[in-house]
Structures are given as C-alpha cells and as structure tokens.
Scaffold this motif. Structure first.
Motif, PDB file in Angstrom:
ATOM      1  N   GLU A 181      -5.414  -1.481  -9.861  1.00  0.00           N
ATOM      2  CA  GLU A 181      -6.761  -1.825  -9.412  1.00  0.00           C
ATOM      3  C   GLU A 181      -7.445  -0.652  -8.710  1.00  0.00           C
ATOM      4  N   ASP A 182      -6.735   0.476  -8.571  1.00  0.00           N
ATOM      5  CA  ASP A 182      -7.315   1.614  -7.873  1.00  0.00           C
ATOM      6  C   ASP A 182      -7.801   2.712  -8.805  1.00  0.00           C
ATOM      7  N   ALA A 232      -8.689   6.463  -7.370  1.00  0.00           N
ATOM      8  CA  ALA A 232      -9.287   6.591  -6.035  1.00  0.00           C
ATOM      9  C   ALA A 232      -8.392   7.492  -5.196  1.00  0.00           C
ATOM     10  N   ARG A 259       0.809  -1.216   0.000  1.00  0.00           N
ATOM     11  CA  ARG A 259       0.000   0.000   0.000  1.00  0.00           C
ATOM     12  C   ARG A 259       0.842   1.265   0.000  1.00  0.00           C
ATOM     13  N   ARG A 285      -5.908   6.320  -2.539  1.00  0.00           N
ATOM     14  CA  ARG A 285      -4.858   5.370  -2.929  1.00  0.00           C
ATOM     15  C   ARG A 285      -3.740   6.004  -3.747  1.00  0.00           C
TER      16      ARG A 285
END
Ligand SMILES: Nc1ncnc2c1ncn2[C@@H]1O[C@H](COP(=O)(O)OP(=O)(O)OP(=O)(O)O)[C@@H](O)[C@H]1O
Ligand SMILES: [Mg+2]
Lengths: 286, 348
Positions: free
Chosen positions: B276-277, B331, B223, B334
C-alpha cells in the motif's frame, strides 16, 4: 443356435442405483441370519435336549421341541459336587476378572501414555505369553503351588487364569486408553485435577464400557479353561474340570445338562453387561 | 500480580529442536499475541508455560514464583486447547463447571458463572447438550467458556476462535478483549489470523523456527519489521522485496531506480516496501500488470517488477487491466532495508 440372440436378450440398460442397494441389503440380511443361526442353532439343540427326558434324547425321530421334562436337570443338579463346582468356577472367574483388570488396565494405561525404554519389547512379550504352551508349565507350576500351598485353591487357579487373560486385558485397555486424546486429561489437569482425579473424572467414564468388555473376556477365558483347572485342582474342581472328569462316563442326557450348565452362566453374564459391549462397538446407548 | 517471565527456555523432541533458548516477559494484565507459521513452536511454548510439557532447559516464572517444577493445577493458569478438548461424557454445563467444581465452589456460584460465561460465548442455549451434538465452532466456544469461567490469573489460548465464521469471530474477539481486560487477566493468545493479532494485542511476538524474531507493539511490528521474515509474514499481502545494489555511498540501484538508503559497506542488500506504500505516477518501478483483484475499497494488483512478482494496493477508482504497464513509486519514508546475510533490518 448361436449365442447372438441370447446376448441380445440381456438387457443392457442403466438400472436404478436402488437395485444395487437392495441386492447389498439382501446379502447383509442373509449374512446376519447365517451368523445368528451359527450361534443359536447349537444353543437351541443344547437346551432342547437338556429339557427333554432321557428317552427322548436318545430316541428317534426327534420332535425338535422341548418336552420340559426336568428329569435330566434335576438329576444333574443333585449329582454330588456339581453345586460346589459351579461355585468354584464362579469364584475363580470373578477373581480372574478382578485380577486381570487391576493388573492389565494400569499396564494398558502406561503403554498408551508414557514412553519408556523397552516399551515395544514389553508389548511383544505380553503377546508372547500366549504362545507359551501351558502343558509345559503344568508340572513345575503344580510343584510350586504345592510348595506354596496354593494348590487346589480358587486363588491359585485364578492366578494362572489371570496369566492367560492378562495379555488380552493389557492390549484391549491399551487400545482403549490410546483412543482417548491426551488433551482431555491435560485439560482436566489445567482445571485443577491431579493425575488420579483426572483419571477418575475424565478417563474412567470414557473407558468404562471397554473395561467392562475386557472384564467379560477375562471372565469367559477363566470360565472355559479346562487344562489348568484339571491339573491344579483336585477337591475344589471348577465346573469344566469337574465335567471333563465325570461326564465322559455319563449318559448322553447328562452331558447335555452339563453343557447347558457351562453355557448358561456365561450367557447370563454377557446379557447383563450387553449395554457396555454395545457402547464399545459404537452403538449409541445414551 | 501475574506477570510471566520465560528465561532461556528451550525444548527438543529427540533430535528435533522445537524451541531455541527463548526469553520473554509478559507484564501483568498484558494481552500478548503469539504469531507465527504452522509448526514454529507456539503450542509447545504454551504447553511449557501451562506445565504440560517439561522444558529441556530454562525457567518459567508466573507472578514472581518459579513454576517449572509445579503441576499445571498449581500454576494459576487455564488453557484453551487447539483441538478444544471438550469432555465428551459431560454436558456443556458440566464442562464449563468442571474446574469450578474442582474448587468445591457452591452450586449457586457455579450456576452464576456458567450462565455468565455461556452467555458471553453465545452458547447459553446449548448448556444441556453433549459435545457430540455440537458443531466445531460451538465446541470451541465451550472450550473458551470453560477456561474463562475459572477466572484465572493467566489464560493461555491456542487459536481459540479459529473455527468460527468471520462475523462471529469479530464479535467474539471484541467480547474476549473486553472480558479479559475487565477481569485483569494476563493473556497469551496464539493465532494465525493477523487481523485478530493486530486488533487484540498489546504486544505481538512473532515466532519463526522456534525463535522469537520480534516482540513489539502491533504498529511497530507492521511498520518496522526487525527481520525479513516479519515483513514477509505480517501483512496481507506481505511486503515486496527487491535486491538492491550499491552504486555510491548511501545510494542504491533498485529495479532501475536509484534510491537513498543506508550507508553500509555491503554491495548487495534488499529493498522492501509494503504494497500500500507505492503510488502509480510518471516515475517509478516499471511494472507489468499480471492480475487485478478488486477488493472493494482497494484493488490488489500483482505485477512483474524486474522479473519478480510485486504486489501493489491501489485506490479502487483507478482503472487497471492486465497487460498494462504501470510506473510505481515507493513512498520514501516507508522504505525498509534488509541485510541479505543476517536477514535483519538495516537502520536507514
Ligand atoms: N510430542 C512431539 N514430538 C515430536 N515433535 C513434536 C512434538 N510436539 C511438537 N513437535 C514438533 O515441534 C514443532 C512445533 O510444534 P507446535 O505444535 O508447537 O507448532 P505450532 O506453532 O503450534 O503449529 P500450529 O500453528 O500448526 O499449531 C513442530 O515441528 C512439531 O512437529
Ligand atoms: Mg499449535
């Protein structure tokens, strides 16, 4: 007649791959037969003549078959000094073998495992010793040997033969050790071995066949060596030196007997260790 | 008991510096995964800990004992080698028993341990074979079993499952984790496989060019990459990077969008987002779809954003085809930012 019809007769159709394989096989087999003949025919003639009576050896035509007359052999063996010379040869060869492995294998191991200054020079020097002419050394060596009392002893001659055999021992064992991944040894260390234990438990079993092969090599070098043997021994002659000294004044059938005496022990020895030789050359013997 | 501490360890091979002054601490019973590109020094580090390589400088401590002058056998470690190093002249059984026999262990106990570890690695039917009669993956499992049978305090594993098929690897992975946790072993585990790293590790150390760039929990590494390298190396596919130009204090122009970002004096920094964000919608980066790869649960889409390749992972029920133009919105929570000079993360 022009060449056109001839050309037309040559069949230009695809042939099965097997044809090439068969031709290759023929060449292969022929080469093997040739090689075997190269070695075996002289040996055969040697043995036949040894086992024939003196009259047959010098006579003509020859039968090509041994008459199993032991006359030559018996005469040769009863020739005074032969037994002693045979024993000397054996002793010197075995000593040479032991010395050159005891000295050569550690050197080969060090060359394969450690980096040290002068390593390349050392390797070169090892080979260079072979380039040094022995006759040049003969006189100083003889003098030195007489001073130290090594002259005319099996030990002294074995030392000289070790010098001759050592380069091969070093280089052969070097390539043996180099062929064994360091990780095998390292794995042994992590599993609780010290250097010596790892060497004995892991490296030695893997190099043994090769070590035996290079020992055989040292043995034969010593067995065949004649110059140093003639110069440095007087009473304790090795077989080669003894034969060179005595045979050129002997009749032909005795020369054959002497030749056989030279060849036979080496053959028997190689036969005894053949398993290791085959293993070294990649033929499985498990 | 067996914590590992590495202090200021460096290693050069001649003029080449393979490791640069590393510091690292692995707690007792911890499962530490070393992750990094080929040639970054993972094996070298393991070998230094094992005592197979002498560090140019620095100290290695295992279990409160300074060990850098000790030979490998006195360090309480065992190691799985990258190239297996299974002894060719011994059977599988004797390979696994090798270390136990060195400890002069009784035959019944040797039998018991060998059978148990062999079962664990699913090689119990191979015990009488020689390594020449094994496949690469089987040899690898012998190497792992040999190290496990020692029941050491510290186990060092250099890509121990790299040669197994996906299914077997999954199974072995779970077994290994269970056994090592149960035996309270401190583990350093080298792998190229990120999934393996994520699933096994208590902590991951990411190495690059002989340095440790980040040392953190798997989730944190994923992350919040501390360096651009981590973001570009971890994740399959890895992070997308787009240059960002300052428009106002804390506002950044990124490929036609204006986004909130860090308040820094720099004019040019880098925007980063995981594939994926991003979400397709009415607004976002203008993305020309180039390649569409359905992966089952998801669809991997490679697009052009501001002339650079950009990857997005979309729901597979969304139909996309090459040539199409998407709007991809990142997002906000993120988004990560990186300094172009230091290549490290800028806190938002
Ligand atoms: N004995 C050596 N002599 C010189 N250079 C070496 C030696 N051992 C390793 N290196 C160099 O050190 C660097 C790190 O090597 P290392 O084997 O640790 O990489 P690695 O991270 O394990 O890579 P991989 O994932 O491919 O196994 C490499 O660039 C390698 O070329
Ligand atoms: Mg490696």
């Amino acid at each position: 007649m022009s060449s056109a019809p001839v050309a037309a007769n040559i069949e230009d159709r695809p042939r099965p791959v097997g044809d090439a394989g068969r031709a290759g096989q023929f060449v292969f087999v022929a080469a093997i037969i040739l090689l075997c003949a190269w070695i075996l025919v002289p040996l055969y003639l040697l043995f036949v003549n040894t086992l024939s009576s003196p009259a047959e050896v010098t006579g003509f035509p020859k039968s090509g078959l041994p008459s199993f007359s032991m006359g030559s052999v018996q005469f040769f063996l009863s020739f005074s000094g032969v037994g002693q010379a045979l024993w000397n040869s054996l002793l010197v060869a075995v000593l040479t073998m032991v010395f050159s492995i005891l000295l050569g294998a550690p050197a080969g191991y060090a060359l394969s495992r450690f980096e040290f200054p002068g390593k390349e020079i050392f390797r070169l020097l090892v080979v260079m010793t072979r380039a040094f002419p022995l006759p040049l050394l003969a006189l100083p060596l003889a003098v030195m040997f007489i001073r130290t009392g090594l002259d005319d002893t099996a030990l002294g001659l074995a030392l000289v033969h070790t010098v001759l055999a050592l380069p091969f021992a070093v280089l052969i064992t070097f390539s043996l050790f180099a062929g064994i991944p360091v990780e095998l040894e390292e794995a042994a260390w992590t599993l609780g071995c010290n250097r010596l234990q790892a060497f004995i438990k892991v490296i030695l079993p893997l190099v043994l066949p090769g070590i035996v092969a290079s020992a055989v090599f040292a043995f034969t070098i010593s067995w065949n060596e004649v110059f140093a043997a003639s110069v440095l021994t007087i009473e304790n002659r090795t077989l080669t030196a003894f034969l060179v000294q005595n045979l050129n004044v002997s009749p032909l059938h005795l020369k054959f007997a002497g030749g056989t005496a030279l060849v036979l022990p080496a053959l028997i020895f190689i036969f005894a260790v053949r398993k290791y030789l085959f293993a070294m050359w990649g033929i499985a013997n498990r | 008991m067996a914590e590992i501490v590495i202090k200021n360890v460096a290693k050069s091979f001649g003029a080449f510096q393979a490791l640069h002054a590393l510091d690292m601490a692995i707690a007792d019973q911890e499962f530490m995964v070393l992750l990094g590109a080929s040639g970054c020094g993972k094996t070298t580090l393991l070998r230094i800990i094992a005592g197979l390589e002498t560090p140019t400088q620095g100290e290695v401590w295992i279990g409160g004992r300074r060990v850098d002058h000790l030979p490998p056998r006195q360090r309480g470690i065992s190691m799985v080698f990258q190239n297996y190093a299974v002894f060719p002249h011994l059977t599988v059984f004797e390979n696994i028993a090798f270390g136990l026999r060195m400890q002069k262990m009784g035959q019944p106990e040797v039998e018991r341990r060998v059978r148990r570890t062999a079962e664990l690695m699913h090689i119990e039917q191979l015990l009488e074979r020689y390594s020449g009669q094994l496949s690469g993956g089987q040899r690898q499992r012998v190497a792992v079993a040999r190290a496990l049978a020692m029941e050491p305090d510290v186990i060092l594993m250099d890509e121990p499952l790299s040669n197994l098929d996906a299914l077997l690897r999954l199974e072995m992975r779970a077994e290994l984790k269970g056994v090592l946790a149960e035996s309270k072993t401190t583990t350093i585990y080298v792998t190229h496989d990120q999934v393996e790293a994520m699933s096994l590790a208590d902590r991951i150390s990411v190495m690059n060019g002989g340095k440790i760039v980040q040392n953190d929990s798997p989730v944190e590494i994923y992350r919040n990459p501390a360096a651009r390298f981590v973001g570009s190396f971890i994740g399959n596919p890895p992070m997308n990077f787009i240059p960002a130009k300052r428009t106002d204090n804390g506002r950044w122009a990124v490929a036609g969008l204006e986004l909130d970002g860090p308040r820094t004096e720099r004019e040019l920094i880098e925007f980063a987002i995981r594939p994926e964000d991003v979400f397709p919608g009415e607004e976002g980066f203008v993305a020309d779809v180039r390649v569409v790869e359905p992966l089952g649960a998801h669809t991997l889409v490679t697009c052009d954003v501001a002339g650079k390749p950009f990857r997005a992972v979309l729901e597979s029920d969304r139909r996309v085809s090459p040539g199409e133009t998407l709007k991809l919105m990142p997002a906000a929570s993120r988004i990560r930012w990186f300094d172009l000079d230091t290549q490290t993360a800028i806190p938002a």
